[in-house]
Motif scaffolding. Structure first.
Motif, PDB file in Angstrom:
ATOM      1  N   THR A  60       7.063   7.344  11.283  1.00  0.00           N
ATOM      2  CA  THR A  60       6.096   6.694  10.393  1.00  0.00           C
ATOM      3  C   THR A  60       4.696   7.262  10.597  1.00  0.00           C
ATOM      4  O   THR A  60       3.968   7.523   9.643  1.00  0.00           O
ATOM      5  CB  THR A  60       6.101   5.171  10.651  1.00  0.00           C
TER       6      THR A  60
ATOM      7  N   GLY B  34       7.130  -0.683  -1.276  1.00  0.00           N
ATOM      8  CA  GLY B  34       7.516   0.724  -1.207  1.00  0.00           C
ATOM      9  C   GLY B  34       8.603   0.804  -0.141  1.00  0.00           C
ATOM     10  O   GLY B  34       9.067  -0.221   0.368  1.00  0.00           O
ATOM     11  N   ILE B  35       8.989   2.001   0.218  1.00  0.00           N
ATOM     12  CA  ILE B  35       9.968   2.148   1.297  1.00  0.00           C
ATOM     13  C   ILE B  35       9.546   3.330   2.171  1.00  0.00           C
ATOM     14  O   ILE B  35       9.108   4.360   1.657  1.00  0.00           O
ATOM     15  CB  ILE B  35      11.399   2.346   0.727  1.00  0.00           C
ATOM     16  N   GLY B  36       9.653   3.151   3.474  1.00  0.00           N
ATOM     17  CA  GLY B  36       9.369   4.264   4.377  1.00  0.00           C
ATOM     18  C   GLY B  36      10.549   5.232   4.368  1.00  0.00           C
ATOM     19  O   GLY B  36      11.674   4.848   4.019  1.00  0.00           O
TER      20      GLY B  36
ATOM     21  N   THR C 244       0.853  -1.189   0.000  1.00  0.00           N
ATOM     22  CA  THR C 244       0.000   0.000   0.000  1.00  0.00           C
ATOM     23  C   THR C 244       0.893   1.244   0.000  1.00  0.00           C
ATOM     24  O   THR C 244       2.092   1.146  -0.235  1.00  0.00           O
ATOM     25  CB  THR C 244      -0.908  -0.005   1.246  1.00  0.00           C
TER      26      THR C 244
ATOM     27  N   LYS D 202      12.158  10.756  -0.392  1.00  0.00           N
ATOM     28  CA  LYS D 202      12.825   9.443  -0.300  1.00  0.00           C
ATOM     29  C   LYS D 202      14.301   9.508  -0.712  1.00  0.00           C
ATOM     30  O   LYS D 202      14.971   8.473  -0.764  1.00  0.00           O
ATOM     31  CB  LYS D 202      12.089   8.420  -1.181  1.00  0.00           C
TER      32      LYS D 202
ATOM     33  N   GLY E 137       7.216  -2.950   4.427  1.00  0.00           N
ATOM     34  CA  GLY E 137       6.017  -3.344   5.157  1.00  0.00           C
ATOM     35  C   GLY E 137       5.939  -2.345   6.302  1.00  0.00           C
ATOM     36  O   GLY E 137       6.077  -1.141   6.091  1.00  0.00           O
ATOM     37  N   PHE E 138       5.787  -2.842   7.524  1.00  0.00           N
ATOM     38  CA  PHE E 138       5.902  -1.950   8.684  1.00  0.00           C
ATOM     39  C   PHE E 138       7.061  -2.412   9.580  1.00  0.00           C
ATOM     40  O   PHE E 138       7.007  -2.279  10.791  1.00  0.00           O
ATOM     41  CB  PHE E 138       4.595  -1.885   9.470  1.00  0.00           C
TER      42      PHE E 138
ATOM     43  N   ARG F 136      -0.789  12.420   6.793  1.00  0.00           N
ATOM     44  CA  ARG F 136      -1.476  13.106   5.692  1.00  0.00           C
ATOM     45  C   ARG F 136      -2.757  12.408   5.248  1.00  0.00           C
ATOM     46  O   ARG F 136      -3.614  13.025   4.625  1.00  0.00           O
ATOM     47  CB  ARG F 136      -0.516  13.293   4.497  1.00  0.00           C
TER      48      ARG F 136
ATOM     49  N   TYR G 216      -5.867  -0.756   5.098  1.00  0.00           N
ATOM     50  CA  TYR G 216      -5.222  -1.258   3.896  1.00  0.00           C
ATOM     51  C   TYR G 216      -6.146  -2.217   3.149  1.00  0.00           C
ATOM     52  O   TYR G 216      -6.017  -2.385   1.939  1.00  0.00           O
ATOM     53  CB  TYR G 216      -3.876  -1.898   4.248  1.00  0.00           C
TER      54      TYR G 216
ATOM     55  N   HIS H 101      11.801   1.659   6.377  1.00  0.00           N
ATOM     56  CA  HIS H 101      10.963   0.493   6.703  1.00  0.00           C
ATOM     57  C   HIS H 101      10.404  -0.150   5.441  1.00  0.00           C
ATOM     58  O   HIS H 101      10.181   0.505   4.433  1.00  0.00           O
ATOM     59  CB  HIS H 101       9.886   0.816   7.744  1.00  0.00           C
TER      60      HIS H 101
ATOM     61  N   SER I 164       1.394   5.542  -1.227  1.00  0.00           N
ATOM     62  CA  SER I 164       1.181   6.279  -2.473  1.00  0.00           C
ATOM     63  C   SER I 164       2.058   5.748  -3.608  1.00  0.00           C
ATOM     64  O   SER I 164       1.699   5.887  -4.782  1.00  0.00           O
ATOM     65  CB  SER I 164       1.412   7.776  -2.267  1.00  0.00           C
ATOM     66  N   SER I 165       3.188   5.111  -3.276  1.00  0.00           N
ATOM     67  CA  SER I 165       4.101   4.641  -4.335  1.00  0.00           C
ATOM     68  C   SER I 165       3.441   3.706  -5.349  1.00  0.00           C
ATOM     69  O   SER I 165       3.649   3.881  -6.546  1.00  0.00           O
ATOM     70  CB  SER I 165       5.332   3.975  -3.715  1.00  0.00           C
ATOM     71  N   PRO I 166       2.651   2.691  -4.932  1.00  0.00           N
ATOM     72  CA  PRO I 166       2.117   1.766  -5.935  1.00  0.00           C
ATOM     73  C   PRO I 166       0.796   2.177  -6.588  1.00  0.00           C
ATOM     74  O   PRO I 166       0.309   1.459  -7.460  1.00  0.00           O
ATOM     75  CB  PRO I 166       1.935   0.464  -5.139  1.00  0.00           C
TER      76      PRO I 166
ATOM     77  N   LEU J 175       1.210  -6.948   2.537  1.00  0.00           N
ATOM     78  CA  LEU J 175       2.281  -6.831   3.525  1.00  0.00           C
ATOM     79  C   LEU J 175       1.773  -6.603   4.939  1.00  0.00           C
ATOM     80  O   LEU J 175       2.311  -7.148   5.907  1.00  0.00           O
ATOM     81  CB  LEU J 175       3.162  -5.621   3.184  1.00  0.00           C
ATOM     82  N   ASP J 176       0.771  -5.707   5.071  1.00  0.00           N
ATOM     83  CA  ASP J 176       0.497  -5.212   6.418  1.00  0.00           C
ATOM     84  C   ASP J 176      -0.895  -4.607   6.535  1.00  0.00           C
ATOM     85  O   ASP J 176      -1.603  -4.455   5.539  1.00  0.00           O
ATOM     86  CB  ASP J 176       1.560  -4.168   6.815  1.00  0.00           C
TER      87      ASP J 176
HETATM   88  C1  GLP Z   1       3.502   2.609   4.744  1.00  0.00           C
HETATM   89  C2  GLP Z   1       3.417   1.147   4.331  1.00  0.00           C
HETATM   90  C3  GLP Z   1       4.621   0.712   3.526  1.00  0.00           C
HETATM   91  C4  GLP Z   1       4.926   1.739   2.479  1.00  0.00           C
HETATM   92  C5  GLP Z   1       5.281   3.044   3.138  1.00  0.00           C
HETATM   93  C6  GLP Z   1       5.665   4.131   2.150  1.00  0.00           C
HETATM   94  O1  GLP Z   1       4.063   2.823   5.968  1.00  0.00           O
HETATM   95  N1  GLP Z   1       3.254   0.254   5.429  1.00  0.00           N
HETATM   96  O2  GLP Z   1       4.375  -0.550   2.959  1.00  0.00           O
HETATM   97  O3  GLP Z   1       5.986   1.313   1.670  1.00  0.00           O
HETATM   98  O4  GLP Z   1       4.154   3.470   3.866  1.00  0.00           O
HETATM   99  O5  GLP Z   1       4.521   4.788   1.711  1.00  0.00           O
HETATM  100  P1  GLP Z   1       4.460   5.784   0.525  1.00  0.00           P
HETATM  101  O6  GLP Z   1       4.525   4.967  -0.714  1.00  0.00           O
HETATM  102  O7  GLP Z   1       3.130   6.470   0.670  1.00  0.00           O
HETATM  103  O8  GLP Z   1       5.598   6.714   0.668  1.00  0.00           O
END
Ligand code: GLP
Length: 240
Positions: free
Chosen positions: A160, A131-133, A36, A201, A139-140, A166, A80, A137, A38-40, A66-67
């Motif tokens: 996180t 994606g990446i936090g 989940t 990022k 997932g979480f 937002r 999610y 991170h 915004s990236s995907p 993932l989570d």
């Molecule tokens: C969340 C999700 C992650 C995701 C991350 C980045 O915390 N658990 O799986 O990669 O946010 O989110 P975004 O793509 O919005 O930057």
């Protein structure tokens, strides 16, 4: 780790969807690990288009997410479960029984984790989307999570919660805990596809591509996986 730098979010989403669509075409009953955030979202929009154009079908595709947040129901617009249905599942022919999203039942969190973890052990994920936090991170799995960790309940870091604020009315509404696949579950996927976009990022990209592997930056473990593709847009690559 294969790194592909592209112009912008749209180009990242086009390539991301192409890779996933090719996976489905090669094996119509493949198992996808989904993410989940915004990236995907753009990638999912492209996959919906590919489905509408009859290029791909999700009829026999199985999915594992993932989570999921703890403390909000599946019908909450920020859950999610809701996100995945709203952005992908409601618009394609995936079968609900093939969709797997971790859930907390409020009976026993340990049981909830075990149940999802057992499902993951039975599954074999062909392609895991990530994606990446901002703090690295996946997932979480927050910084400090052991690389051997399997599905667990995590207390979200302040960073996180602030990053995800937002999507909520206020910080008080952002859940404090989540259930997530562990790093070990993620690393078991045959292939991993990570999407990274935006200047927020850029520091994470520098750390990821430095090659240093440390639990302080969970995504760094991907450097040890045999088949990872990272698609990075120019904004996210701007500090390299
Ligand atoms: C969340 C999700 C992650 C995701 C991350 C980045 O915390 N658990 O799986 O990669 O946010 O989110 P975004 O793509 O919005 O930057």
């Amino acid at each position: 780790m294969k790194v592909i730098v592209v112009k912008d979010y749209q180009a990242m989403s086009d390539l991301g969807a192409e890779i996933i669509a090719n996976t489905i075409k090669a094996n119509p009953s493949c198992t996808l690990g989904l993410a989940t955030g915004s990236s995907p979202i753009g990638t999912y929009q492209n996959l919906v288009k590919a489905y509408e154009n009859k290029e791909i079908s999700f009829k026999d595709v199985k999915t594992y997410n993932l989570d999921e947040y703890c403390g909000i129901s599946r019908s909450h617009p920020q859950s999610y479960y809701y996100f995945m249905h709203d952005n992908l599942f409601n618009h394609v022919d995936v079968r609900e029984e093939n969709v797997h999203i971790p859930a907390v039942s409020n009976d026993s969190l340990d049981e909830d984790c075990k149940k999802y973890n057992d499902m993951l052990h039975e599954a074999s994920i062909d392609l895991q989307l990530l994606g990446i936090g901002g703090n690295g991170h996946i997932g979480f799995n927050e910084p400090g999570t052991p690389f051997t960790q399997e599905t667990f309940i995590v207390e979200l870091t302040e960073k996180t919660r602030q990053d995800n604020k937002r999507f909520f009315q206020s910080i008080d509404e952002v859940p404090t805990h989540a259930i997530t696949m562990g790093i070990q579950n993620i690393m078991q996927a045959k292939k991993i596809l990570m999407l990274i976009s935006g200047t927020s990022k850029a520091d994470a990209v520098v750390k990821l591509l430095s090659g240093e592997i440390t639990p302080d930056f969970p995504a760094s473990i991907l450097n040890n996986h045999p088949d990872v593709t990272v698609i990075i847009d120019q904004d996210a690559y701007s500090k390299m």
